[in-house]
Design a protein around this motif. Sequence first.
Motif, PDB file in Angstrom:
ATOM      1  N   PRO A  78       0.625  -1.164   0.126  1.00 39.26           N
ATOM      2  CA  PRO A  78      -0.259   0.123  -0.031  1.00 39.26           C
ATOM      3  C   PRO A  78       0.792   1.353   0.139  1.00 39.26           C
ATOM      4  O   PRO A  78       0.369   2.383  -0.453  1.00 39.26           O
ATOM      5  CB  PRO A  78      -0.809  -0.123   1.421  1.00 39.26           C
ATOM      6  CG  PRO A  78      -0.164  -0.910   1.965  1.00 39.26           C
ATOM      7  CD  PRO A  78       0.726  -1.910   1.223  1.00 39.26           C
ATOM      8  N   LYS A  79       2.045   1.175   0.300  1.00 39.97           N
ATOM      9  CA  LYS A  79       2.806   2.226   0.471  1.00 39.97           C
ATOM     10  C   LYS A  79       3.539   2.637  -0.667  1.00 39.97           C
ATOM     11  O   LYS A  79       4.378   3.604  -0.937  1.00 39.97           O
ATOM     12  CB  LYS A  79       3.750   2.434   1.737  1.00 39.97           C
ATOM     13  CG  LYS A  79       3.088   2.245   2.992  1.00 39.97           C
ATOM     14  CD  LYS A  79       4.407   2.267   4.092  1.00 39.97           C
ATOM     15  CE  LYS A  79       3.727   2.216   5.533  1.00 39.97           C
ATOM     16  NZ  LYS A  79       4.527   2.255   6.528  1.00 39.97           N
ATOM     17  N   LYS A  80       3.515   1.981  -1.682  1.00 39.51           N
ATOM     18  CA  LYS A  80       4.393   1.709  -3.084  1.00 39.51           C
ATOM     19  C   LYS A  80       3.742   2.304  -4.259  1.00 39.51           C
ATOM     20  O   LYS A  80       2.673   1.624  -4.520  1.00 39.51           O
ATOM     21  CB  LYS A  80       5.236   0.672  -3.411  1.00 39.51           C
ATOM     22  CG  LYS A  80       5.904   0.640  -4.593  1.00 39.51           C
ATOM     23  CD  LYS A  80       6.699  -0.558  -4.729  1.00 39.51           C
ATOM     24  CE  LYS A  80       7.488  -0.396  -6.143  1.00 39.51           C
ATOM     25  NZ  LYS A  80       8.263   0.522  -6.425  1.00 39.51           N
ATOM     26  N   ALA A  81       3.647   3.272  -4.910  1.00 38.78           N
ATOM     27  CA  ALA A  81       2.996   3.940  -5.829  1.00 38.78           C
ATOM     28  C   ALA A  81       3.341   2.956  -7.124  1.00 38.78           C
ATOM     29  O   ALA A  81       4.736   2.957  -7.615  1.00 38.78           O
ATOM     30  CB  ALA A  81       3.315   5.272  -6.294  1.00 38.78           C
ATOM     31  N   LEU A  82       2.617   2.175  -7.896  1.00 36.02           N
ATOM     32  CA  LEU A  82       2.840   1.611  -9.182  1.00 36.02           C
ATOM     33  C   LEU A  82       2.618   2.190 -10.312  1.00 36.02           C
ATOM     34  O   LEU A  82       1.834   3.069 -10.457  1.00 36.02           O
ATOM     35  CB  LEU A  82       1.958   0.223  -8.939  1.00 36.02           C
ATOM     36  CG  LEU A  82       2.048  -0.707  -7.929  1.00 36.02           C
ATOM     37  CD1 LEU A  82       1.231  -1.971  -7.818  1.00 36.02           C
ATOM     38  CD2 LEU A  82       3.636  -0.865  -7.674  1.00 36.02           C
ATOM     39  N   SER A  83       3.229   1.843 -11.468  1.00 37.18           N
ATOM     40  CA  SER A  83       3.168   2.225 -12.724  1.00 37.18           C
ATOM     41  C   SER A  83       1.757   1.752 -13.506  1.00 37.18           C
ATOM     42  O   SER A  83       1.397   0.430 -12.876  1.00 37.18           O
ATOM     43  CB  SER A  83       4.545   2.193 -13.593  1.00 37.18           C
ATOM     44  OG  SER A  83       4.616   0.736 -13.988  1.00 37.18           O
TER      45      SER A  83
END
Length: 315
Positions: A78-83
């Motif tokens: 949840p803390k990592k923004a994905l492409s």
Amino acid sequence: MQSTTRDKGAVERTFGSINTLFAQHVTGYTGSHILQRGEMADDEARFSVAQLQELLDEWITACWQHRPHDGLRHPLLPKKALSPGEMWGALLGASGYVPLPLTGADYTELLPVRFHPVTGRGIRINYRTYDHAVLNEHRGRPSPTGPGGKWEVHLNPHDVRQIYLRLPDGHLHEIPWIHRDHVHAPMSETTWRHLRATLEQRAEHGAHEAALAEAADQILRHTRPTAPAPPAPPCATPGTRAGNAVFQAAGGEPAAPHRTAAGAATQAEDSLEALDARSHAARDDRASTDASGALTLPGSGALTLYDADQEAELW
């Protein structure tokens, strides 16, 4: 699918990203107002719509799909923004997919769309008349769904011998060209424009369309590829007089002289130059008739080259 007011923010945000990350870096960018215009924008190169579409597609594939977005989050991270590409891979691995091949109806739906009225004579497109019995109850009537009362028409620019009309039942129906039986091979919109420019001096309107159909059939027959010659028997030596004599005795044709790679390249280059010269002079030429009265057109024995950018500007 209908859009709602909740979709407006996502759409406007996407347009803003395209404007700031792509559009402002394109040569000749003028911006939405005078304060965003570059100093030498008028002197910079200008791109056609087809070229801009190609640049945008390349930017989406190479940049946008690999750029992290704050709104794309995986439940396990949840803390990592994905492409978009990473999110697509995660969802694809979780849910899978079912490949569905396109049907003939799908390809028809993907053809370029135009809107035309249905008149008493049928549907007129670029001096061609399309007619069928299914149009009888719709002649002179407005379309219940088309803009301005016009009917939705799907046209294949590489074969204009028929169109596909969407009727109130929701399906696309094939409407043939009234002279389709005269043309025995697919005819493109480019070929039709060349014929119109050549025969534009014909006065009678009905005979004009029939003459175009006859001329198109003559050109398409002349540009069909010829069948390759049968192979020479093992005892024949191509390029020699004895070998050709044996080959002819076996029922074949004399073998062609040997050509080097450099000679073939030179001949191909000369053919392209001659074709380009004929294409520039085609509009100024006029149709002529030979001694038997048959129609002859300039450069009717040469195949034209397909220009994707020029074709895109016409649709």
